[in-house]
Design a protein around this motif. Sequence first.
Motif, PDB file in Angstrom:
ATOM      1  N   ALA A  15       0.870  -0.941  -0.050  1.00 38.80           N
ATOM      2  CA  ALA A  15       0.001   0.156   0.032  1.00 38.80           C
ATOM      3  C   ALA A  15       0.816   1.115   0.016  1.00 38.80           C
ATOM      4  N   VAL A  16       1.988   1.350   0.838  1.00 37.51           N
ATOM      5  CA  VAL A  16       2.841   2.507   0.928  1.00 37.51           C
ATOM      6  C   VAL A  16       3.567   2.813  -0.602  1.00 37.51           C
ATOM      7  N   VAL A  17       3.816   1.739  -1.019  1.00 35.43           N
ATOM      8  CA  VAL A  17       4.430   1.725  -2.450  1.00 35.43           C
ATOM      9  C   VAL A  17       3.491   2.201  -3.508  1.00 35.43           C
ATOM     10  N   ASP A  18       2.310   1.688  -3.476  1.00 37.20           N
ATOM     11  CA  ASP A  18       1.072   2.101  -4.486  1.00 37.20           C
ATOM     12  C   ASP A  18       0.751   3.456  -4.237  1.00 37.20           C
ATOM     13  N   GLU A  19       0.618   3.781  -2.964  1.00 31.12           N
ATOM     14  CA  GLU A  19       0.075   5.263  -2.757  1.00 31.12           C
ATOM     15  C   GLU A  19       1.079   6.283  -2.781  1.00 31.12           C
ATOM     16  N   GLY A  20       2.503   5.782  -2.650  1.00 28.76           N
ATOM     17  CA  GLY A  20       3.269   6.816  -2.436  1.00 28.76           C
ATOM     18  C   GLY A  20       3.966   7.268  -1.265  1.00 28.76           C
ATOM     19  N   THR A  21       2.994   7.564  -0.266  1.00 28.32           N
ATOM     20  CA  THR A  21       3.407   8.033   1.024  1.00 28.32           C
ATOM     21  C   THR A  21       2.798   7.126   2.179  1.00 28.32           C
ATOM     22  N   LEU A  51      13.717  -1.749   3.247  1.00 29.62           N
ATOM     23  CA  LEU A  51      12.698  -2.159   2.192  1.00 29.62           C
ATOM     24  C   LEU A  51      12.194  -0.988   1.524  1.00 29.62           C
ATOM     25  N   LEU A  52      12.433   0.235   1.950  1.00 27.62           N
ATOM     26  CA  LEU A  52      11.907   1.211   1.199  1.00 27.62           C
ATOM     27  C   LEU A  52      12.914   2.551   1.239  1.00 27.62           C
ATOM     28  N   GLN A  53      12.857   3.337   0.127  1.00 28.98           N
ATOM     29  CA  GLN A  53      13.302   4.361   0.108  1.00 28.98           C
ATOM     30  C   GLN A  53      12.622   5.857   0.487  1.00 28.98           C
ATOM     31  N   PRO A  57       7.719  10.290  -4.376  1.00 30.33           N
ATOM     32  CA  PRO A  57       7.112   9.258  -3.822  1.00 30.33           C
ATOM     33  C   PRO A  57       7.975   8.117  -3.210  1.00 30.33           C
ATOM     34  N   VAL A  58       7.428   7.374  -2.094  1.00 29.01           N
ATOM     35  CA  VAL A  58       8.512   6.286  -1.624  1.00 29.01           C
ATOM     36  C   VAL A  58       8.671   5.236  -2.787  1.00 29.01           C
ATOM     37  N   ARG A  59       9.960   4.759  -2.745  1.00 31.46           N
ATOM     38  CA  ARG A  59      10.212   3.706  -3.543  1.00 31.46           C
ATOM     39  C   ARG A  59      10.823   2.333  -3.002  1.00 31.46           C
ATOM     40  N   PRO A  60      10.808   1.291  -3.651  1.00 29.82           N
ATOM     41  CA  PRO A  60      11.079   0.161  -2.784  1.00 29.82           C
ATOM     42  C   PRO A  60      12.551  -0.199  -3.186  1.00 29.82           C
ATOM     43  N   THR A  61      13.352  -0.746  -2.403  1.00 23.96           N
ATOM     44  CA  THR A  61      14.685  -0.957  -2.520  1.00 23.96           C
ATOM     45  C   THR A  61      14.572  -2.379  -3.307  1.00 23.96           C
ATOM     46  N   ASP A  62      15.892  -2.792  -3.660  1.00 20.94           N
ATOM     47  CA  ASP A  62      15.850  -4.233  -4.554  1.00 20.94           C
ATOM     48  C   ASP A  62      15.151  -5.217  -3.381  1.00 20.94           C
ATOM     49  N   SER A  63      15.284  -5.231  -2.206  1.00 18.00           N
ATOM     50  CA  SER A  63      14.736  -6.126  -1.277  1.00 18.00           C
ATOM     51  C   SER A  63      13.216  -5.937  -1.253  1.00 18.00           C
ATOM     52  N   GLY A  64      12.997  -4.593  -1.168  1.00 19.15           N
ATOM     53  CA  GLY A  64      11.555  -4.108  -1.012  1.00 19.15           C
ATOM     54  C   GLY A  64      10.664  -4.572  -2.123  1.00 19.15           C
TER      55      GLY A  64
END
Length: 293
Positions: A15-21, A51-53, A57-64
């Motif tokens: 949800a954080v990745v999809d919503e951006g914040t 897991l997150l940068q 907007p928030v972006r996943p790391t490689d692990s994320g």
Amino acid sequence: MMNELPLEQVRTLLAVVDEGTFDAAAAALHVTPSAVSQRVKALEQRTGRVLLQRTKPVRPTDSGAVLVRYARQLARLERDARDELGMSGAGEPTRVSVAVNADSLSTWFLDALTEVPGLSFELRREDEDHTAALLREGLVMAAVTGAAEPVPGCSVRPLGRLRYLPVAAPELAARLPSGPLAEALGALPVMVFDGKDALQDSFVRGLGGPGAGPVRHYVPTSEGFAESVARGLGWGMVPESQAEPLLAAGRVVPLAPGWLDVALYWQQWRLDSPALAALAEAVSATAARALRR
């Protein structure tokens, strides 16, 4: 157990990745931003990875990205189970997200979609050398790609080869200088789809040259690209099925002998999903008719 991945935490990460914040994810999940932050931190502690940068907007790391892909696959399986149990909303279609390159989309891919009624498609256009990245990030369930090596968690099957012909308008071809063909092509203006399009350069390098010329026109649609070549704006590598009617009408002529074949593959999540299985069969059958083997 610390080696488990709590579903609530994984869904919150998605949800954080999809919503951006974090705030937007909290609103979507109907919880507080503090709860979202705590779930993500708990998942990071459990996995031992960031897991997150924390950007906007928030972006996943490689692990994320691995966990985001896992979350989307879980959601796909849940929807399939709901469909089989008759728990889906009335008239609610099964949604399938696919990445596909522009030339396939304009020449043969849509025929495959018409063979799978009842699905809702979300298509993302991307260069065939980059569609696998969307799979890797979990943004799509399947992709037409130039990558033969399967993305982790995905299966791969060859589709065939999309052939490109080097063509130009007759008036532009008449300006081709004498001398080695690779050098002569470098003297003409060239059409380029976008910054990721390397077909024209690859063709000239195959002839022994350093690449296509410095005068470049960027047209980021497949139809617009072919029409720009036919109007004499520059030469270009045009898909065979688009080039043939232009050649027959005399609007373009072969600029050089030979062609360039691009191998295409179908990659999809390795899930027991009826929707994905049906689409894969339709894509394979259509490709067998449209592409060169």
